[in-house]
Write a protein that holds these residues in place. Sequence first.
Motif, PDB file in Angstrom:
ATOM      1  N   THR A   1       0.812  -1.213   0.000  1.00  0.00           N
ATOM      2  CA  THR A   1       0.000   0.000   0.000  1.00  0.00           C
ATOM      3  C   THR A   1       0.854   1.277   0.000  1.00  0.00           C
ATOM      4  OG1 THR A   1      -0.093  -0.180   2.377  1.00  0.00           O
ATOM      5  CG2 THR A   1      -1.977  -1.009   1.201  1.00  0.00           C
TER       6      THR A   1
ATOM      7  N   HIS B   1       5.434  -1.234  -7.030  1.00  0.00           N
ATOM      8  CA  HIS B   1       4.078  -1.600  -6.645  1.00  0.00           C
ATOM      9  C   HIS B   1       3.480  -2.592  -7.653  1.00  0.00           C
ATOM     10  CE1 HIS B   1      -0.353  -0.950  -6.829  1.00  0.00           C
ATOM     11  NE2 HIS B   1      -0.212  -1.209  -5.549  1.00  0.00           N
TER      12      HIS B   1
ATOM     13  N   ARG C   1       2.207  -6.369  -6.867  1.00  0.00           N
ATOM     14  CA  ARG C   1       0.760  -6.523  -6.935  1.00  0.00           C
ATOM     15  C   ARG C   1       0.326  -7.535  -7.993  1.00  0.00           C
ATOM     16  NH1 ARG C   1      -4.400  -3.067  -5.950  1.00  0.00           N
ATOM     17  NH2 ARG C   1      -5.694  -3.962  -7.551  1.00  0.00           N
TER      18      ARG C   1
ATOM     19  N   GLY D   1      -6.984  -4.785   5.338  1.00  0.00           N
ATOM     20  CA  GLY D   1      -7.942  -4.431   4.282  1.00  0.00           C
ATOM     21  C   GLY D   1      -9.193  -5.276   4.376  1.00  0.00           C
TER      22      GLY D   1
ATOM     23  N   THR E   1     -13.249  -3.197   6.775  1.00  0.00           N
ATOM     24  CA  THR E   1     -14.150  -2.481   5.872  1.00  0.00           C
ATOM     25  C   THR E   1     -15.485  -3.203   5.645  1.00  0.00           C
ATOM     26  OG1 THR E   1     -12.884  -3.566   4.158  1.00  0.00           O
ATOM     27  CG2 THR E   1     -12.403  -1.244   4.541  1.00  0.00           C
TER      28      THR E   1
ATOM     29  N   THR F   1     -19.663  -2.024   5.833  1.00  0.00           N
ATOM     30  CA  THR F   1     -20.517  -1.938   4.633  1.00  0.00           C
ATOM     31  C   THR F   1     -21.792  -2.738   4.880  1.00  0.00           C
ATOM     32  OG1 THR F   1     -18.490  -1.872   3.358  1.00  0.00           O
ATOM     33  CG2 THR F   1     -20.519  -2.199   2.121  1.00  0.00           C
TER      34      THR F   1
ATOM     35  N   PHE G   1      -8.316   8.142   2.010  1.00  0.00           N
ATOM     36  CA  PHE G   1      -6.922   7.706   2.032  1.00  0.00           C
ATOM     37  C   PHE G   1      -6.054   8.927   1.787  1.00  0.00           C
ATOM     38  CE2 PHE G   1      -8.260   3.279   1.883  1.00  0.00           C
ATOM     39  CZ  PHE G   1      -7.262   2.688   2.627  1.00  0.00           C
TER      40      PHE G   1
ATOM     41  N   ARG H   1      -2.303  10.862   0.545  1.00  0.00           N
ATOM     42  CA  ARG H   1      -1.132  10.882  -0.330  1.00  0.00           C
ATOM     43  C   ARG H   1      -0.281  12.093   0.050  1.00  0.00           C
ATOM     44  NH1 ARG H   1      -3.293   6.570  -1.382  1.00  0.00           N
ATOM     45  NH2 ARG H   1      -3.862   5.784  -3.432  1.00  0.00           N
TER      46      ARG H   1
ATOM     47  N   ALA I   1     -15.772   3.468  -3.628  1.00  0.00           N
ATOM     48  CA  ALA I   1     -15.516   2.967  -2.266  1.00  0.00           C
ATOM     49  C   ALA I   1     -14.251   2.104  -2.227  1.00  0.00           C
ATOM     50  CB  ALA I   1     -16.721   2.172  -1.770  1.00  0.00           C
ATOM     51  N   PHE I   2     -13.902   1.480  -3.357  1.00  0.00           N
ATOM     52  CA  PHE I   2     -12.691   0.659  -3.406  1.00  0.00           C
ATOM     53  C   PHE I   2     -11.480   1.455  -3.885  1.00  0.00           C
ATOM     54  CE2 PHE I   2     -15.909  -2.841  -4.162  1.00  0.00           C
ATOM     55  CZ  PHE I   2     -15.719  -3.479  -2.942  1.00  0.00           C
ATOM     56  N   GLY I   3     -11.598   2.769  -3.965  1.00  0.00           N
ATOM     57  CA  GLY I   3     -10.483   3.596  -4.403  1.00  0.00           C
ATOM     58  C   GLY I   3     -10.470   3.733  -5.917  1.00  0.00           C
TER      59      GLY I   3
ATOM     60  N   HIS J   1      -3.829   1.593  -6.908  1.00  0.00           N
ATOM     61  CA  HIS J   1      -4.036   0.977  -5.586  1.00  0.00           C
ATOM     62  C   HIS J   1      -5.480   0.530  -5.374  1.00  0.00           C
ATOM     63  CE1 HIS J   1      -0.070   1.675  -3.797  1.00  0.00           C
ATOM     64  NE2 HIS J   1      -0.052   2.770  -4.551  1.00  0.00           N
TER      65      HIS J   1
ATOM     66  N   CYS K   1      -8.668  -1.301  -4.645  1.00  0.00           N
ATOM     67  CA  CYS K   1      -8.694  -2.415  -3.690  1.00  0.00           C
ATOM     68  C   CYS K   1      -8.519  -3.781  -4.356  1.00  0.00           C
ATOM     69  CB  CYS K   1     -10.029  -2.391  -2.940  1.00  0.00           C
ATOM     70  SG  CYS K   1     -10.190  -3.765  -1.812  1.00  0.00           S
TER      71      CYS K   1
HETATM   72  C1  HEM Z   1     -16.178  -3.296   1.428  1.00  0.00           C
HETATM   73  C2  HEM Z   1     -14.950  -3.740   1.560  1.00  0.00           C
HETATM   74  C3  HEM Z   1     -13.703  -2.958   1.199  1.00  0.00           C
HETATM   75  C4  HEM Z   1     -13.506  -1.616   0.996  1.00  0.00           C
HETATM   76  C5  HEM Z   1     -14.542  -0.484   1.076  1.00  0.00           C
HETATM   77  C6  HEM Z   1     -12.094  -1.425   0.678  1.00  0.00           C
HETATM   78  C7  HEM Z   1     -11.507  -0.200   0.357  1.00  0.00           C
HETATM   79  C8  HEM Z   1     -10.219  -0.060  -0.139  1.00  0.00           C
HETATM   80  C9  HEM Z   1      -9.670   1.167  -0.699  1.00  0.00           C
HETATM   81  C10 HEM Z   1     -10.406   2.504  -0.775  1.00  0.00           C
HETATM   82  C11 HEM Z   1      -8.393   0.906  -1.097  1.00  0.00           C
HETATM   83  C12 HEM Z   1      -7.431   1.889  -1.794  1.00  0.00           C
HETATM   84  C13 HEM Z   1      -6.297   2.386  -0.904  1.00  0.00           C
HETATM   85  C14 HEM Z   1      -5.463   3.465  -1.543  1.00  0.00           C
HETATM   86  O1  HEM Z   1      -5.818   4.053  -2.560  1.00  0.00           O
HETATM   87  O2  HEM Z   1      -4.382   3.769  -0.974  1.00  0.00           O
HETATM   88  C15 HEM Z   1      -8.115  -0.477  -0.771  1.00  0.00           C
HETATM   89  C16 HEM Z   1      -6.915  -1.123  -0.995  1.00  0.00           C
HETATM   90  C17 HEM Z   1      -6.635  -2.405  -0.544  1.00  0.00           C
HETATM   91  N1  HEM Z   1      -7.541  -3.333  -0.037  1.00  0.00           N
HETATM   92 FE1  HEM Z   1      -9.514  -3.022   0.250  1.00  0.00          FE
HETATM   93  N2  HEM Z   1     -11.464  -2.655   0.743  1.00  0.00           N
HETATM   94  C18 HEM Z   1     -12.404  -3.620   1.032  1.00  0.00           C
HETATM   95  C19 HEM Z   1     -12.187  -4.995   1.144  1.00  0.00           C
HETATM   96  C20 HEM Z   1     -10.950  -5.602   1.078  1.00  0.00           C
HETATM   97  C21 HEM Z   1     -10.707  -7.029   1.241  1.00  0.00           C
HETATM   98  C22 HEM Z   1     -11.799  -8.074   1.443  1.00  0.00           C
HETATM   99  C23 HEM Z   1      -9.342  -7.212   1.153  1.00  0.00           C
HETATM  100  C24 HEM Z   1      -8.517  -8.480   1.242  1.00  0.00           C
HETATM  101  C25 HEM Z   1      -8.927  -9.693   1.132  1.00  0.00           C
HETATM  102  C26 HEM Z   1      -8.743  -5.896   0.920  1.00  0.00           C
HETATM  103  C27 HEM Z   1      -7.386  -5.656   0.789  1.00  0.00           C
HETATM  104  C28 HEM Z   1      -6.860  -4.480   0.294  1.00  0.00           C
HETATM  105  C29 HEM Z   1      -5.430  -4.300  -0.006  1.00  0.00           C
HETATM  106  C30 HEM Z   1      -4.316  -5.319   0.207  1.00  0.00           C
HETATM  107  C31 HEM Z   1      -5.305  -3.003  -0.549  1.00  0.00           C
HETATM  108  C32 HEM Z   1      -4.029  -2.323  -1.041  1.00  0.00           C
HETATM  109  C33 HEM Z   1      -3.935  -2.446  -2.548  1.00  0.00           C
HETATM  110  C34 HEM Z   1      -2.763  -1.703  -3.145  1.00  0.00           C
HETATM  111  O3  HEM Z   1      -2.164  -0.865  -2.457  1.00  0.00           O
HETATM  112  O4  HEM Z   1      -2.440  -1.986  -4.306  1.00  0.00           O
HETATM  113  N3  HEM Z   1      -9.751  -4.956   0.886  1.00  0.00           N
HETATM  114  N4  HEM Z   1      -9.256  -1.052  -0.205  1.00  0.00           N
END
Ligand code: HEM
Length: 416
Positions: A95, A102, A106, A251, A255, A259, A301, A303, A354-356, A360, A362
């Motif tokens: 992250t 990265h 990844r 992660g 989260t 939700t 998040f 930066r 919501a997942f970015g 990066h 999610c």
């Molecule tokens: C509703 C559920 C989830 C939400 C809202 C969410 C949200 C996010 C967001 C906003 C980011 C972007 C971070 C950034 O831009 O710096 C992120 C990255 C990440 N999430 Fe999720 N997440 C969720 C579920 C999960 C699950 C289930 C996992 C693992 C099994 C996970 C693992 C990760 C990881 C490892 C990253 C870093 C990715 C990277 O830096 O390339 N997340 N998540």
Amino acid sequence: MRLTPGPPRDIDLDTVDLFDLDLYGTGDPHAVWDVMRAEAPLHHQVLPDGRDFWSVTRYEDVCRVLGDHREFTSERGTVPTHLGQDDVAAGVLLTSTDPPRHTEVRRPLGSRFTARAVRSWEDSIRRSVTRFLEPALDGEVFDLAEKALLLPAIVTGPLLGIPEKDWEELVQLTAMVAAPCDPHFQLGSEAATLAISHHELVGYVTEWVKERRRSGAEDDSLLHHLMSVRPGGAPLSDREIALDGYSILLGANVTTPHTVSGTVQALIERPEQYGRAQADPGLIPDLVEEGLRWTSAACNFMRHAATDVPVAGGVIPAGAAVVAWIGSANRDAALFAAPHTFDITRPNAKRQIAFGFGSHFCIGAPLARLTLRVFFEELLRRFDSLTLAGEPDHLRSYFIAGMTHLPITAQKRRTP
Ligand code: HEM
């Protein structure tokens, strides 16, 4: 954090404190973000201890800050609770790394998380969700928010290769990292809570890797897979594996539960939406997208600007921290009509971030989407309606938008 804003009121953006935990525990941050998007789309705040940060709140600007690593680096940390302390894992942790490093770490991990790869987990997730919902069937009060904290561990524990006996402790530790000031999770001060939980979690994964190396045991788990990743041709060190295992655990755990709780609360408050999804289960994927937009569990998040960057009519100076408020972007009327209306038939809910956004984005999104879809399929199949059985308690965190208590009762479905 209340997800439906109260009536408009006068808000003085010169005195507003975006790190005030009361704003998220008992206040109304959406009302503040509405004014910020309209009047100060680039906002600067200095905290009483002298640390300062910039904020962007509009959809377009939030995507730019999260998505453009040349202008906004992740290498000085991405979680606002670390504001002012450079990330010790910079350039190492998935992250906190920019491309190209990265991308190298990844890519091999991502292959284990595609929608196709996680589909094979559906039956096991359904069994876990069924087990999870069973206690609600007797009509007694069921604290959904409290119980849901364990849901990702039940779902991702086997995928990661974590034994069931450790889930509860890991859930507690990840909650401490995400909300170090919430009285449910705080141990002493905020700094102590963060230090203890980080140390314990990294220690847990490090021990796990050592044990695997000693025994030579192999399995299909994700943590085991991390041991075979070779970014740029060289294997990851044990420290790197521990740090990446830590971010996956975090992660996953902090989260999805929120939700679930926030979407269920929205449905309880709008029984007609519950009825629509129940009458047409084909709407459940749309319900999931609207729930993700509505709850935006990762509220922001962070930066750091790599150079002076002009944004939203102002300039973020080189080296400054900038917080991209995802929760606000997902309520931007420039993209989402009537943004504070929860509507499972919203045509563009899938554009929620919501997942970015960007590199990066999610990595766990396909798994989270699958878990949420299965959860709502099983919930709607079992219960005719849900009722609030008490006031929700909101998480005291400016990073994770969530609840610690959501007492509900569920009425069993009479017709299948
Ligand atoms: C509703 C559920 C989830 C939400 C809202 C969410 C949200 C996010 C967001 C906003 C980011 C972007 C971070 C950034 O831009 O710096 C992120 C990255 C990440 N999430 Fe999720 N997440 C969720 C579920 C999960 C699950 C289930 C996992 C693992 C099994 C996970 C693992 C990760 C990881 C490892 C990253 C870093 C990715 C990277 O830096 O390339 N997340 N998540």
